[in-house]
Design a protein around this motif. Structure first.
Motif, PDB file in Angstrom:
ATOM      1  N   ILE A  91      22.800  41.307 100.701  1.00  0.00           N
ATOM      2  CA  ILE A  91      24.640  40.021 100.333  1.00  0.00           C
ATOM      3  C   ILE A  91      24.898  40.822  99.509  1.00  0.00           C
ATOM      4  N   MET A  92      25.981  41.834  99.137  1.00  0.00           N
ATOM      5  CA  MET A  92      26.558  42.866  98.050  1.00  0.00           C
ATOM      6  C   MET A  92      26.704  41.012  97.830  1.00  0.00           C
ATOM      7  N   ALA A  93      26.115  41.574  95.917  1.00  0.00           N
ATOM      8  CA  ALA A  93      27.144  39.961  94.952  1.00  0.00           C
ATOM      9  C   ALA A  93      26.667  40.802  92.907  1.00  0.00           C
ATOM     10  N   ASP A  94      27.951  40.244  92.704  1.00  0.00           N
ATOM     11  CA  ASP A  94      28.107  40.046  91.445  1.00  0.00           C
ATOM     12  C   ASP A  94      26.875  39.208  90.597  1.00  0.00           C
ATOM     13  N   VAL A  95      26.130  39.578  89.579  1.00  0.00           N
ATOM     14  CA  VAL A  95      24.690  38.946  89.336  1.00  0.00           C
ATOM     15  C   VAL A  95      24.804  38.888  87.934  1.00  0.00           C
ATOM     16  N   GLN A  96      25.588  37.089  87.451  1.00  0.00           N
ATOM     17  CA  GLN A  96      25.244  37.597  85.466  1.00  0.00           C
ATOM     18  C   GLN A  96      24.276  36.438  85.793  1.00  0.00           C
ATOM     19  N   PRO A  97      24.059  37.385  84.536  1.00  0.00           N
ATOM     20  CA  PRO A  97      23.584  35.330  83.665  1.00  0.00           C
ATOM     21  C   PRO A  97      23.661  34.153  83.189  1.00  0.00           C
ATOM     22  N   TYR A  98      23.286  32.988  83.280  1.00  0.00           N
ATOM     23  CA  TYR A  98      24.613  32.279  83.212  1.00  0.00           C
ATOM     24  C   TYR A  98      23.110  31.396  82.932  1.00  0.00           C
ATOM     25  N   ARG A  99      23.573  30.087  82.462  1.00  0.00           N
ATOM     26  CA  ARG A  99      22.421  28.826  81.593  1.00  0.00           C
ATOM     27  C   ARG A  99      23.365  27.612  81.861  1.00  0.00           C
ATOM     28  N   LYS A 100      23.050  26.831  83.171  1.00  0.00           N
ATOM     29  CA  LYS A 100      23.427  25.840  83.704  1.00  0.00           C
ATOM     30  C   LYS A 100      22.123  24.753  83.598  1.00  0.00           C
ATOM     31  N   ILE A 101      21.538  23.193  83.447  1.00  0.00           N
ATOM     32  CA  ILE A 101      21.119  22.154  83.518  1.00  0.00           C
ATOM     33  C   ILE A 101      21.666  21.493  84.785  1.00  0.00           C
ATOM     34  N   PHE A 102      20.580  20.591  85.287  1.00  0.00           N
ATOM     35  CA  PHE A 102      20.512  19.914  86.692  1.00  0.00           C
ATOM     36  C   PHE A 102      19.870  18.967  86.575  1.00  0.00           C
ATOM     37  N   SER A 103      20.336  17.679  86.294  1.00  0.00           N
ATOM     38  CA  SER A 103      19.164  16.925  86.039  1.00  0.00           C
ATOM     39  C   SER A 103      19.018  16.285  87.633  1.00  0.00           C
ATOM     40  N   PHE A 104      17.726  15.632  88.035  1.00  0.00           N
ATOM     41  CA  PHE A 104      18.252  14.742  89.157  1.00  0.00           C
ATOM     42  C   PHE A 104      17.633  13.154  88.933  1.00  0.00           C
ATOM     43  N   GLU A 105      18.006  12.711  90.285  1.00  0.00           N
ATOM     44  CA  GLU A 105      17.995  11.464  89.471  1.00  0.00           C
ATOM     45  C   GLU A 105      16.270  11.066  89.254  1.00  0.00           C
ATOM     46  N   ASP A 106      15.557  11.607  90.174  1.00  0.00           N
ATOM     47  CA  ASP A 106      13.810  11.198  90.052  1.00  0.00           C
ATOM     48  C   ASP A 106      13.015  11.732  88.449  1.00  0.00           C
ATOM     49  N   GLY A 107      14.184  12.385  88.008  1.00  0.00           N
ATOM     50  CA  GLY A 107      13.263  13.069  86.219  1.00  0.00           C
ATOM     51  C   GLY A 107      13.035  14.449  86.633  1.00  0.00           C
ATOM     52  N   TYR A 108      12.870  15.213  87.298  1.00  0.00           N
ATOM     53  CA  TYR A 108      13.627  16.335  87.449  1.00  0.00           C
ATOM     54  C   TYR A 108      14.077  17.076  86.969  1.00  0.00           C
ATOM     55  N   ILE A 109      14.410  17.864  86.244  1.00  0.00           N
ATOM     56  CA  ILE A 109      15.352  18.976  85.623  1.00  0.00           C
ATOM     57  C   ILE A 109      15.221  20.064  85.461  1.00  0.00           C
ATOM     58  N   LEU A 110      15.829  20.867  85.973  1.00  0.00           N
ATOM     59  CA  LEU A 110      15.990  22.219  86.282  1.00  0.00           C
ATOM     60  C   LEU A 110      17.051  23.515  85.612  1.00  0.00           C
ATOM     61  N   GLU A 111      16.426  24.360  85.185  1.00  0.00           N
ATOM     62  CA  GLU A 111      17.458  25.138  84.783  1.00  0.00           C
ATOM     63  C   GLU A 111      18.012  26.185  85.150  1.00  0.00           C
ATOM     64  N   THR A 112      19.380  27.040  85.848  1.00  0.00           N
ATOM     65  CA  THR A 112      19.647  28.030  85.933  1.00  0.00           C
ATOM     66  C   THR A 112      19.762  28.921  85.108  1.00  0.00           C
ATOM     67  N   THR A 113      19.256  30.316  85.804  1.00  0.00           N
ATOM     68  CA  THR A 113      19.154  31.435  84.622  1.00  0.00           C
ATOM     69  C   THR A 113      20.180  32.523  85.436  1.00  0.00           C
ATOM     70  N   TYR A 114      20.874  32.419  86.473  1.00  0.00           N
ATOM     71  CA  TYR A 114      22.321  33.562  86.777  1.00  0.00           C
ATOM     72  C   TYR A 114      22.393  32.432  87.495  1.00  0.00           C
ATOM     73  N   ARG A 115      24.153  33.415  88.482  1.00  0.00           N
ATOM     74  CA  ARG A 115      25.053  32.885  88.782  1.00  0.00           C
ATOM     75  C   ARG A 115      25.146  34.085  89.500  1.00  0.00           C
ATOM     76  N   ALA A 116      25.884  33.891  90.950  1.00  0.00           N
ATOM     77  CA  ALA A 116      26.354  35.083  91.277  1.00  0.00           C
ATOM     78  C   ALA A 116      27.061  34.803  92.514  1.00  0.00           C
ATOM     79  N   PHE A 117      28.460  35.874  92.651  1.00  0.00           N
ATOM     80  CA  PHE A 117      29.602  35.530  93.012  1.00  0.00           C
ATOM     81  C   PHE A 117      29.562  36.679  94.226  1.00  0.00           C
ATOM     82  N   CYS A 118      29.763  36.249  95.431  1.00  0.00           N
ATOM     83  CA  CYS A 118      29.341  36.893  97.030  1.00  0.00           C
ATOM     84  C   CYS A 118      30.771  35.924  97.607  1.00  0.00           C
TER      85      CYS A 118
END
Length: 77
Positions: free
Chosen positions: A2-29
């Motif tokens: 798949i062709m995509a435009d990938v860019q550095p990006y920071r966003k934090i996702f918090s889940f109800e069971d206590g997990y926290i994940l941080e994205t480091t990239y986003r892609a546009f396709c």
């Protein structure tokens, strides 16, 4: 592939069971790529899980979280 435009990006996702994940990239396709996505994206040697996706009028925005270096996807033959 798949062709995509990938860019550095920071966003934090918090889940109800206590997990926290941080994205480091986003892609546009293109929207047509949706049928080829299986929840994971490989960029070079790195594998990312798609934590979230937004559908816009003519493209998709994917929020990517890098998997551990030893994470492996099964290759289709």
């Amino acid at each position: 592939m798949i062709m995509a435009d990938v860019q550095p990006y920071r966003k934090i996702f918090s889940f109800e069971d206590g997990y926290i994940l941080e994205t480091t990239y986003r892609a546009f396709c293109p929207l047509e790529s949706l049928s080829q996505l299986n929840g994971y994206v490989r960029i070079g040697k790195d594998v990312f899980i798609i934590l979230d996706m937004k559908n816009w009028s003519d493209y998709m925005e994917l929020y990517l979280y890098r998997c551990k270096p030893d994470f492996a996807l099964e290759e289709e033959e």
